[in-house]
Design a protein around this motif. Structure first.
Motif, PDB file in Angstrom:
ATOM      1  N   HIS A  25      10.998   3.530  -4.769  1.00 12.43           N
ATOM      2  CA  HIS A  25       9.854   2.635  -4.947  1.00 12.43           C
ATOM      3  C   HIS A  25      10.320   1.237  -5.331  1.00 12.43           C
ATOM      4  O   HIS A  25       9.791   0.237  -4.817  1.00 12.43           O
ATOM      5  CB  HIS A  25       8.901   3.193  -6.008  1.00 12.43           C
ATOM      6  N   TYR A  45      11.583  -0.440  -2.290  1.00 12.84           N
ATOM      7  CA  TYR A  45      10.432  -0.792  -1.458  1.00 12.84           C
ATOM      8  C   TYR A  45       9.766  -2.057  -2.011  1.00 12.84           C
ATOM      9  O   TYR A  45       9.436  -2.979  -1.263  1.00 12.84           O
ATOM     10  CB  TYR A  45       9.446   0.381  -1.433  1.00 12.84           C
ATOM     11  N   GLN A  81      -0.005  -0.870   2.035  1.00 17.05           N
ATOM     12  CA  GLN A  81       1.444  -1.067   2.014  1.00 17.05           C
ATOM     13  C   GLN A  81       1.854  -2.133   1.011  1.00 17.05           C
ATOM     14  O   GLN A  81       2.851  -1.986   0.311  1.00 17.05           O
ATOM     15  CB  GLN A  81       1.942  -1.424   3.418  1.00 17.05           C
ATOM     16  N   ALA A 119       3.569  -1.552  -3.376  1.00 16.02           N
ATOM     17  CA  ALA A 119       4.750  -2.143  -4.009  1.00 16.02           C
ATOM     18  C   ALA A 119       4.551  -2.310  -5.509  1.00 16.02           C
ATOM     19  O   ALA A 119       5.506  -2.246  -6.279  1.00 16.02           O
ATOM     20  CB  ALA A 119       5.072  -3.494  -3.365  1.00 16.02           C
ATOM     21  N   PHE A 128       2.057   4.200  -3.954  1.00 24.29           N
ATOM     22  CA  PHE A 128       3.250   4.383  -3.132  1.00 24.29           C
ATOM     23  C   PHE A 128       3.475   5.862  -2.831  1.00 24.29           C
ATOM     24  O   PHE A 128       3.693   6.253  -1.680  1.00 24.29           O
ATOM     25  CB  PHE A 128       4.467   3.794  -3.853  1.00 24.29           C
TER      26      PHE A 128
END
Length: 178
Positions: free
Chosen positions: A13, A16, A58, A62, A68
């Motif tokens: 995560h 990401y 998306q 974050a 997520f």
């Protein structure tokens, strides 16, 4: 094992989040806007369309691990459904959406029949190269309507949980744009 897995998921995560932050920063720089202008534009955007909803998820993922996680679970289920459909095609089982209609023009009906015939030929050639155990396992998966139904129900449940996580995250946001 769960602690290691959880730490691994949090690390993914963070990676990401770093990627999304970099991409958004580059986008805002290219557009010549600041973060406040970007947030305002996102707040005004119609997020009811599938494209905007997916994009919003998306970006929001974050900043929120729960979003997520839900998004990744949902994508995983969708990939499993796609794999199941590919196996069905491989075994000559045509998904309901691909079954021919009586109202198809003659030329299209012939093309569809040729595609199905070619698919079956490819399937036979592939089957000859597989070992018996793999062939039996794939066949069992393909013929199991319960597995597809289970995956579809799980996808719907995860989609609902993702929507709830998004709503919860939005309601906790100070200065929420409505």
């Amino acid at each position: 094992a769960d602690l290691e897995e959880d730490e691994s998921h949090h690390k993914i995560h963070e990676e990401y989040k770093t990627l999304v932050d970099f991409m958004l920063g580059s986008y805002m720089e290219d557009m010549g806007i600041n973060p406040e202008q970007f947030e305002e534009a996102c707040g005004k955007a119609a997020i009811n369309t599938p494209f905007h909803q997916t994009l919003f998820e998306q970006v929001w993922a974050a900043d929120d691990f729960e979003i997520f996680k839900r998004m990744m679970i949902q994508k995983n289920i969708e990939l499993q459904l796609q794999a199941l459909e590919i196996l069905q095609q491989r075994y000559g089982i045509i998904p309901e959406s691909f079954t021919p209609c009586d109202g198809l023009p003659q030329g299209e009906q012939e093309i569809l029949e040729q595609v199905i015939r070619k698919s079956l030929e490819d399937h036979q050639a592939l089957q000859e190269g597989l070992d018996a155990e793999t062939r039996d396992l794939e066949r069992a998966l393909v013929e199991s309507k319960e597995e597809k139904e289970r995956l579809e129900q799980e996808r719907d449940r995860e989609k609902q949980m993702l929507e709830e996580a998004l709503k919860l995250s939005l309601s906790d946001t100070p200065g929420e744009v409505t």
